[in-house]
Design an enzyme around this catalytic site. Sequence first.
Site, PDB file in Angstrom:
ATOM      1  N   SER A  77     -11.476  -0.749   3.655  1.00 26.91           N
ATOM      2  CA  SER A  77     -10.551  -1.101   4.698  1.00 26.91           C
ATOM      3  C   SER A  77      -9.756   0.009   5.448  1.00 26.91           C
ATOM      4  CB  SER A  77      -9.560  -2.201   4.117  1.00 26.91           C
ATOM      5  OG  SER A  77      -9.999  -3.120   3.418  1.00 26.91           O
ATOM      6  N   ARG A 137       0.746  -1.130  -0.056  1.00 25.16           N
ATOM      7  CA  ARG A 137       0.137  -0.071   0.110  1.00 25.16           C
ATOM      8  C   ARG A 137       0.853   1.404   0.048  1.00 25.16           C
ATOM      9  NH1 ARG A 137      -2.499  -4.002  -1.068  1.00 25.16           N
ATOM     10  NH2 ARG A 137      -4.242  -4.679  -0.126  1.00 25.16           N
ATOM     11  N   GLU A 162      -4.642   2.602   6.833  1.00 23.83           N
ATOM     12  CA  GLU A 162      -4.981   2.545   5.354  1.00 23.83           C
ATOM     13  C   GLU A 162      -5.518   3.495   4.689  1.00 23.83           C
ATOM     14  OE1 GLU A 162      -6.265  -1.084   1.981  1.00 23.83           O
ATOM     15  OE2 GLU A 162      -5.177  -1.619   3.846  1.00 23.83           O
TER      16      GLU A 162
END
Length: 319
Positions: A242, A193, A312
């Site tokens: 998420s 990420r 995230e």
Amino acid sequence: MYDDGSAPESDIDEKDARLGIDTGQLRGKLTADAPLAKLVWFKAGGNADYLFEPADCDDLVQLMTMLNGSVPVMALGLGSNLIVRDGGVPGVVVRLGKPFSYVEPEGERGIDALTLCCGAGTPGILVASVARDHGIAGLEFLRGIPGTVGGFVRMNGGAYGREVADILVDCDVVMSDGNLARFPVEDLRYSYRHSALPDNAIVVSARFRGRRGDPRRIGEEMDRIADARENSQPLRTKTGGSTFKNPEGHKAWELVDRAGCRGMRLGDAQVSEKHTNFLINTGEASSSDIEGLGEEVRARVYKETGIELSWEIQRVGRP
């Protein structure tokens, strides 16, 4: 000017002077003090100092050249993985609309036939669907990413065991000084990420490469992903996707559950009962409620497990 001779739509007042540019040179829509809550999935947060919706890539290059890094610039896609803080976002938020939403197969034979050229404003579901229609396998996971090409190229978006690093060939990026640069995938130094793209740079297009596949089987895999998301995630709520990254060797949702946070609330912000790695806005939650709830979850997980969860979801703007 537009084709009919009219001026571009705008909403600019004396605050224009803060940008220090000639906005008359822009063909897109530039709005001062622009509400962002309606543009993000949480439906919460403050205003952007300026919101710019460029007419095309050249228009964006023009803006970035004039600004030349003098103010912060942030790209906004579908707003699915984002908390806009209640104090609003400084500088210019760039929203890439229809001119940046396209998917074009590259070439007619050989390896080029497995490559798709995509605008940064293209939703992942559209990229996956075009890949299916052309018998290109390996891009099915994009069906499970609720965002646009620009966002998941920047953050190496992934789902269901795959990530953008697996399929990206290269991407075109407008730099903070207005220069248009092409980054091959190896230059992005992808990790979980994360990419090495500079903060003020804006992805405008990308090329993805898959492998030859059977459209029927590709479609079946896309349907499986869609069903899995529907059954496990709170898709029909005001959420941001998420919330926390999966720590190495662990699932974030399991850690949140273990810490007793399922259903926990702060105002109208709540940890989802359906999937504990999702925060939801059950009514009129402020962004500070949502972010504050996330921080409380992090604290409880750390106290219970000794593991520190990392966000995230992007959190941007003034507190």
